[in-house]
Write an enzyme that holds these catalytic residues in place. Sequence first.
Site, PDB file in Angstrom:
ATOM      1  CG  ASP A   9     -16.302 112.323  47.983  1.00  0.00           C
ATOM      2  OD1 ASP A   9     -16.546 111.713  49.050  1.00  0.00           O
ATOM      3  OD2 ASP A   9     -16.744 111.951  46.889  1.00  0.00           O
ATOM      4  CB  SER A  10     -13.434 108.569  47.465  1.00  0.00           C
ATOM      5  OG  SER A  10     -14.842 108.402  47.480  1.00  0.00           O
ATOM      6  N   GLY A  17     -15.054 102.720  49.288  1.00  0.00           N
ATOM      7  CA  GLY A  17     -15.936 101.956  50.182  1.00  0.00           C
ATOM      8  C   GLY A  17     -15.578 100.494  50.351  1.00  0.00           C
ATOM      9  CB  CYS A  23     -15.478 110.939  51.737  1.00  0.00           C
ATOM     10  SG  CYS A  23     -15.293 109.182  51.363  1.00  0.00           S
ATOM     11  CB  THR A  81     -15.496 105.449  52.897  1.00  0.00           C
ATOM     12  OG1 THR A  81     -16.734 104.909  52.435  1.00  0.00           O
ATOM     13  CG2 THR A  81     -14.494 104.329  53.038  1.00  0.00           C
ATOM     14  CD  GLU A  91     -18.886 107.758  41.139  1.00  0.00           C
ATOM     15  OE1 GLU A  91     -18.227 107.936  40.110  1.00  0.00           O
ATOM     16  OE2 GLU A  91     -18.724 108.423  42.184  1.00  0.00           O
ATOM     17  CB  CYS A 151     -23.067 107.005  51.030  1.00  0.00           C
ATOM     18  SG  CYS A 151     -22.054 107.101  49.517  1.00  0.00           S
ATOM     19  CB  THR A 152     -21.531 112.478  50.012  1.00  0.00           C
ATOM     20  OG1 THR A 152     -20.394 111.787  49.465  1.00  0.00           O
ATOM     21  CG2 THR A 152     -21.208 112.910  51.444  1.00  0.00           C
ATOM     22  CG  HIS A 153     -21.909 108.678  45.530  1.00  0.00           C
ATOM     23  ND1 HIS A 153     -20.773 108.895  46.268  1.00  0.00           N
ATOM     24  CD2 HIS A 153     -21.508 108.606  44.232  1.00  0.00           C
ATOM     25  CE1 HIS A 153     -19.718 108.948  45.448  1.00  0.00           C
ATOM     26  NE2 HIS A 153     -20.146 108.775  44.208  1.00  0.00           N
TER      27      HIS A 153
END
Length: 274
Positions: free
Chosen positions: A8-9, A41, A71, A73, A156, A190-192
């Site tokens: 993942d980023s 992103g 991810c 993106t 984040e 989005c995984t967030h």
Amino acid sequence: MGPIGIFDSGYGGLTVFKEIAKVLPAYDYIYLGDNARVPYGTRSFETVYMYTLECVEQLFSMGCQLVILACNTASAKALRTIQQKDLVAYTDTRKVLGVIRPTTEIIGHYTKTRQVGIMATSGTVNSHSYILEVNKFFPDITVYQEACPMWVPLVENNEINSPGARYFVKQHVQRLLNLSSNIDTIVLACTHYPLLLPIIQNLTPEGIRLLTQGHIVAKSLADYLSRHSEIDLTCSKNGIKEFYTTESPKAFNQKAALFYGERVSAKHLKITNS
């Protein structure tokens, strides 16, 4: 044989990794977060492809035969090119899979109105990957998209319970639902975003189903390995999990528990240009 690579980023892929490890606990895993170059992103297709390929090749060099791009993106902007262009250079059975196809191939089982909303980063929305993939499997479904550029920074920076988080969640939910009053299923692409799920649920009308991707991807991976024994045989099974970041391990460890649900101990990994 080697571990399954999870890329993942940044931190978001940990929400997917957590579910994969629950469904497939016997396997070995290496998680790599490219935190030094986050966010992906807002970056161009070319940059996301280059960064993702560098990380995939790093995981290959660490023994991974199978890599999951956890991810959206990276899955939207890099996966197809890596699969069609770069993997042909290898003579073995190395595979790279993403998170978009597992989600889109089952979306039709959830919507009754055949109108679906996608909430994602600007990069994922601009790629139109969800529209294209959903239409492959379910041509009768109409897809509406809403880019939510502030959501990842809020997560984040651990601002998920702040008034600002509620403001931006409400703003984007309303914008999406203004596109159609018949949307009955929304994918948090989005995984967030699972960390914002309680707020999103609170601000979304009853009767609309909200889908997060962790369990969907985990179940899809288990099915994939059961159908492809030649790939499953390349995956070592000792229950070992390793975590790496291109940024400070101390900073990664502090935030990772929020996404993974338990404390982790990461090591630093130098990637070209990171």
